[in-house]
Design a protein around this motif. Structure first.
Motif, PDB file in Angstrom:
ATOM      1  N   PRO A 132       0.838  -1.207   0.000  1.00 38.74           N
ATOM      2  CA  PRO A 132       0.000   0.000   0.000  1.00 38.74           C
ATOM      3  C   PRO A 132       0.873   1.257   0.000  1.00 38.74           C
ATOM      4  O   PRO A 132       1.779   1.401   0.828  1.00 38.74           O
ATOM      5  N   ASP A 134       1.226   5.713  -0.466  1.00 39.95           N
ATOM      6  CA  ASP A 134       0.562   6.899   0.073  1.00 39.95           C
ATOM      7  C   ASP A 134      -0.596   7.350  -0.816  1.00 39.95           C
ATOM      8  O   ASP A 134      -1.597   7.884  -0.318  1.00 39.95           O
ATOM      9  N   ARG A 135      -0.465   7.161  -2.103  1.00 37.25           N
ATOM     10  CA  ARG A 135      -1.529   7.566  -3.044  1.00 37.25           C
ATOM     11  C   ARG A 135      -2.530   6.438  -3.229  1.00 37.25           C
ATOM     12  O   ARG A 135      -2.154   5.281  -3.430  1.00 37.25           O
ATOM     13  N   GLY A 136      -3.775   6.779  -3.223  1.00 40.41           N
ATOM     14  CA  GLY A 136      -4.818   5.769  -3.365  1.00 40.41           C
ATOM     15  C   GLY A 136      -5.089   5.342  -4.788  1.00 40.41           C
ATOM     16  O   GLY A 136      -5.821   4.377  -5.019  1.00 40.41           O
ATOM     17  N   ASP A 137      -4.516   6.041  -5.782  1.00 42.19           N
ATOM     18  CA  ASP A 137      -4.774   5.700  -7.179  1.00 42.19           C
ATOM     19  C   ASP A 137      -3.560   5.028  -7.825  1.00 42.19           C
ATOM     20  O   ASP A 137      -3.380   5.059  -9.046  1.00 42.19           O
ATOM     21  N   PHE A 139      -1.469   1.296  -7.700  1.00 42.37           N
ATOM     22  CA  PHE A 139      -1.399  -0.085  -7.228  1.00 42.37           C
ATOM     23  C   PHE A 139       0.046  -0.555  -7.354  1.00 42.37           C
ATOM     24  O   PHE A 139       0.656  -0.427  -8.413  1.00 42.37           O
ATOM     25  N   ASP A 140       0.593  -1.076  -6.264  1.00 46.41           N
ATOM     26  CA  ASP A 140       1.999  -1.463  -6.259  1.00 46.41           C
ATOM     27  C   ASP A 140       2.143  -2.881  -5.714  1.00 46.41           C
ATOM     28  O   ASP A 140       1.506  -3.252  -4.726  1.00 46.41           O
ATOM     29  N   ASN A 484      -0.244   3.092 -12.102  1.00 40.30           N
ATOM     30  CA  ASN A 484      -1.036   4.306 -11.847  1.00 40.30           C
ATOM     31  C   ASN A 484      -2.320   4.208 -12.656  1.00 40.30           C
ATOM     32  O   ASN A 484      -2.293   4.159 -13.890  1.00 40.30           O
ATOM     33  N   SER A 486      -4.937   6.441 -12.235  1.00 45.91           N
ATOM     34  CA  SER A 486      -5.685   7.707 -12.204  1.00 45.91           C
ATOM     35  C   SER A 486      -5.711   8.330 -13.598  1.00 45.91           C
ATOM     36  O   SER A 486      -4.923   7.969 -14.479  1.00 45.91           O
TER      37      SER A 486
END
Length: 497
Positions: A132, A134-137, A139-140, A484, A486
């Motif tokens: 997880p 810091d950015r919610g958009d 996926f890592d 990403n 977004s």
């Protein structure tokens, strides 16, 4: 392997085929009990090493890399069954090659099967992890992947156990391997190739090049390896690491030891003395984990020394192929001479020879490379006897008074592989184990191994780990993937966080 009129003759195993070495040179392998050659081995040169690496790379890129973990596990389980079924034959061959007693070599063959099964169970469970951010958009995830082609250099004292420690993990992780066994004990590794074939491994996944230090040097310097795992002396390990450094090939180093075995006055002295006895005279002391320094609290020092000195001469030496033999030969003549030099040095330094100290002779021993179980008392930790790895049945007994003194003496060498603690005080056991600068600590036991436990040292005993989950991870790399999803347009002049 080909049969001549006189001796079995072994070629190289490259790309799933038995192939002669590029040059005509061969060398005999000697039975240290009879002092006679019993097989001949190919001397590989740099071109043979390059061919083996190329075969492994081809197998990796065309076949093995795409083989599922489920299939790799199936092959390893089948190989384990074949090793189990051949354990007695493998044990006999290894005893003939290096002089270790048959109960040890047969046990190590079965242990190889256990390690193969341990890693076979991992082969289809090498998933990575979602991370997880810091950015919610975004996926890592991090995926575990094999390294590719690895070189495995193994020593003469326990070829099958070392093969399990290295090859089983490397293959389960999805790598192809090039193995270089010691010139003093190559036969069981070459015979193992037949079991790899029978199990159904694709050609080129497992390759063996044989020869002396020239072959090892060629492997260490070679282009095309993704890692090298080495077991041997510190001197040889430094040469391998330096050579591998020229190509930036990472290395695992499993080197020597000068392991302390500490007996406190509150210990079960009978159990502790037996553990100390096993720690140095098991495998004729030819093991990196040998408890070659026995530290005994002064209040019980005489009692422990007496027990060991009385028992040592009763060790049954003899033909290592016989079940009743307890201690076999030294593995080869250079090692025999090395041990005798250390015994002479200990005498000249002022250590008190309590028993042994010479070549063991007798009708049942023939011309074999036998050394008497040797015990020195009143040893100082600054003596060569206490500082350098002897790799033979030679015990240095050092007295101490306090726990703090024991810790100082125990950590007072350049090595840091194993250590033993004998006490019935759990608080002391915890304190001293935390203070030990070693990769492995045994408490109220010694020279015990398991497939699940990580194994390796610190300081001059090396770096990296074998066995356990840690040993598997040595042959893998993490690949991070960031997605990403977004629709936002980014600032091209600022890093995204």
């Amino acid at each position: 392997m080909e049969k001549s009129d006189r001796l079995p003759s072994y070629d190289l195993y490259i790309g799933g085929r038995w192939v002669p070495s590029s040059g005509p040179e061969r060398f005999p392998t000697f039975n240290p009990f009879t002092r006679q050659p019993w097989a001949t081995i190919s001397q590989a040169d740099a071109s043979d090493v390059a061919s083996a690496i190329a075969a492994a790379r081809h197998a990796y890129e065309t076949t093995w890399r795409g083989t599922s973990g489920l299939e790799r596990g199936r092959l390893l389980f089948k190989l384990a069954d074949l090793v189990d079924g051949s354990a007695e034959r493998i044990g006999n061959l290894e005893t003939t090659d290096n002089g270790k007693v048959i109960r040890e070599t047969t046990g190590q063959a079965r242990y190889l099967a256990r390690v193969l099964r341990f890693y076979a169970g991992y082969a289809d469970k090498l998933w990575g992890k979602v991370i997880p951010l810091d950015r919610g958009d975004v996926f890592d995830y991090a995926a575990l992947e094999p390294l590719g082609v690895v070189g495995l250099i193994i020593a003469w004292n326990s070829p099958m156990a070392m093969l399990g420690n290295k090859a089983a993990a490397a293959l389960a992780a999805g790598n192809c391997v090039v193995v270089k066994p010691s010139e003093h004990a190559s036969v069981t590794t070459l015979e193992f190739c037949k079991l790899v074939e029978e199990a159904g491994f694709p050609a080129g996944v497992f390759n063996v090049v044989t020869g002396d230090a020239r072959t090892g040097d060629a492997l260490a310097k070679a282009e095309g390896l993704d890692k090298i795992s080495f077991t041997g002396s510190g001197t040889a390990g430094r040469l391998v690491a330096a050579a591998a450094g020229r190509t930036l090939t990472p290395v695992i180093m499993e080197l020597g030891g000068k392991s302390p075995n500490i007996i406190f006055a509150d210990a079960d002295l009978k159990k502790a003395s037996t553990g100390a006895f096993a720690g140095i005279f098991g495998a004729t002391g030819q093991t990196c984990i040998a408890g070659s320094r026995l530290l005994v609290q002064r209040i019980v020092y005489d009692e422990v020394v007496t027990h060991i000195v009385e028992r040592a001469p009763a060790i049954r030496l003899g033909d290592p192929r016989m079940a009743e033999t307890e201690m076999g030969t030294v593995a080869n003549e250079p090692q025999f001479n090395r041990i005798m030099d250390y015994i002479g040095s200990a005498k000249s330094e002022g250590a008190t020879l309590m028993t042994g100290g010479g070549r063991a002779t007798g009708e049942a021993l023939g011309d074999g490379l036998f050394i008497q179980p040797t015990v020195f008392a009143e040893v100082r930790n600054d003596m060569r006897l206490a500082q350098e790895e002897i790799f033979g049945p030679v015990l240095a007994i050092i007295p101490f008074d306090t726990e703090e003194e024991a810790i100082t003496i125990a950590n007072g060498t350049s090595y840091g592989l194993a250590s033993g603690i004998w006490t019935q005080d759990i608080n002391r056991a915890m304190r001293v184990s935390r203070a030990m600068r070693s990769g492995l600590v045994w408490i109220n036991t010694y020279r015990a191994v398991a497939a699940q436990m990580p194994f390796g040292g610190v300081k001059d005993s090396g770096f990296g780990r074998e066995r356990g989950e840690e040993g598997l991870m040595e042959f893998m790399t993490a690949k991070n993937v960031m997605i990403n999803y977004s629709d936002d347009e980014r600032d091209p002049f600022a890093i995204q966080t």
